[in-house]
Design a protein around this motif. Sequence first.
Motif, PDB file in Angstrom:
ATOM      1  N   LEU A  93       0.791  -1.232   0.000  1.00 13.52           N
ATOM      2  CA  LEU A  93       0.000   0.000   0.000  1.00 13.52           C
ATOM      3  C   LEU A  93       0.823   1.281   0.000  1.00 13.52           C
ATOM      4  O   LEU A  93       0.319   2.343  -0.359  1.00 13.52           O
ATOM      5  CB  LEU A  93      -0.946   0.004   1.211  1.00 13.52           C
ATOM      6  N   GLN A  96       0.940   3.835  -2.884  1.00  9.33           N
ATOM      7  CA  GLN A  96      -0.206   4.716  -3.057  1.00  9.33           C
ATOM      8  C   GLN A  96      -0.337   5.737  -1.942  1.00  9.33           C
ATOM      9  O   GLN A  96      -1.383   6.366  -1.772  1.00  9.33           O
ATOM     10  CB  GLN A  96      -1.494   3.885  -3.144  1.00  9.33           C
ATOM     11  N   VAL A  98       0.013   5.224   1.447  1.00 11.34           N
ATOM     12  CA  VAL A  98      -0.571   4.744   2.693  1.00 11.34           C
ATOM     13  C   VAL A  98       0.552   4.341   3.649  1.00 11.34           C
ATOM     14  O   VAL A  98       1.421   3.548   3.294  1.00 11.34           O
ATOM     15  CB  VAL A  98      -1.509   3.544   2.458  1.00 11.34           C
ATOM     16  N   ARG A 322      -8.509  -1.564   1.505  1.00  5.89           N
ATOM     17  CA  ARG A 322      -8.812  -0.745   0.315  1.00  5.89           C
ATOM     18  C   ARG A 322     -10.294  -0.350   0.299  1.00  5.89           C
ATOM     19  O   ARG A 322     -10.640   0.759  -0.107  1.00  5.89           O
ATOM     20  CB  ARG A 322      -8.434  -1.503  -0.950  1.00  5.89           C
ATOM     21  N   LEU A 325     -10.579   2.434   2.742  1.00  9.49           N
ATOM     22  CA  LEU A 325      -9.857   3.631   2.302  1.00  9.49           C
ATOM     23  C   LEU A 325     -10.529   4.312   1.104  1.00  9.49           C
ATOM     24  O   LEU A 325     -10.026   5.320   0.600  1.00  9.49           O
ATOM     25  CB  LEU A 325      -8.426   3.272   1.928  1.00  9.49           C
ATOM     26  N   LEU A 329      -7.855   7.460  -1.427  1.00  8.46           N
ATOM     27  CA  LEU A 329      -6.686   7.156  -2.241  1.00  8.46           C
ATOM     28  C   LEU A 329      -6.840   7.772  -3.619  1.00  8.46           C
ATOM     29  O   LEU A 329      -7.927   7.820  -4.201  1.00  8.46           O
ATOM     30  CB  LEU A 329      -6.509   5.642  -2.393  1.00  8.46           C
TER      31      LEU A 329
END
Length: 330
Positions: A93, A96, A98, A322, A325, A329
Amino acid sequence: MSDTPVGALLVNLGTPRGADYWSVRRYLREFLSDRRVVDLPPLMWRPLLETLVLTVRPLRSARAYRAVWNDERDEGPLKTITRAQAERLAARLSPQGVVVDFAMRYAGPSIGERLHSLCAQGCERIVVLPAYPQYAASTNASVADEAFRVLMTMRAQPALRIAAPFYDDPAYIDALATSARAALAALEFEPEVLVASFHGLPQAQIDRGDPYRRHCETTFELLRTALCLPPERMRLTFQSRFGRAQWTGPYTASLVRELADSGVKRIALLTPGFVADCLETMEEIGVELRHSFLAAGGEKFARLPCLNDSHDGISALESILRRELAGWLG
């Protein structure tokens, strides 16, 4: 969309800082003083906790912890595995934006410590993922309580999301089924019965509206269907009863003995309520229940591992994160 990183905090129950009597005693005091865990009136519970429970229970628990302790890191297996899960999630992650970390609800690293660390790294939005698939007030709600207690001390608060329980999430069920198939295929025997054991709760908490049992039953049925097992080949039970009050049943220890008494010689046991192996799965299930089954006439017993930091387990946690999130993102 903000350019600041997003935080993801994986939270599990906790483990003592050492496997000695006093470390375990301090851990148990913190754990059993949580009103979400033991919701008896303090005037009734505190004297019992201090005079009886914290005198006797640390002795037994410390012996059990020493049997599974990670001597190389000098920590309990739950902490080792949860760290590994966070590290593997971070590898997936972080590209991206995170930032993934982990915390323990009791002992350390604390939720407060890790939330402050994520904020110091620039995270203005944080998802907290309680690593409990089935919701219980004593676990998921306790994590949320502590996270928001920490926020109450902050002048500049991050936006905070508490991830939903994932007891029926397809990614989690698929990972459980894949893991179970692989573990069963690797055994030198074919189990006559597969027992799915979940941590128990006092029945009084269920009666007051806790959805935990319903969540466990849903996980069980989805997993049984995925494994294509008939009801007589896969059984649902609950472990870790404490005290004299009625707890959710049937009790795992009782069923295991009943199976042996009825002539069943080969069983395997898995724990779909845990995403990481810990004292409860490794010692209570892997040692105590094994001994009970064999002593009652059973011949073959296997404990299937939790998902831990396996490829399928991490993929399931990534999918869940995901989902939580979404919208944060780029």
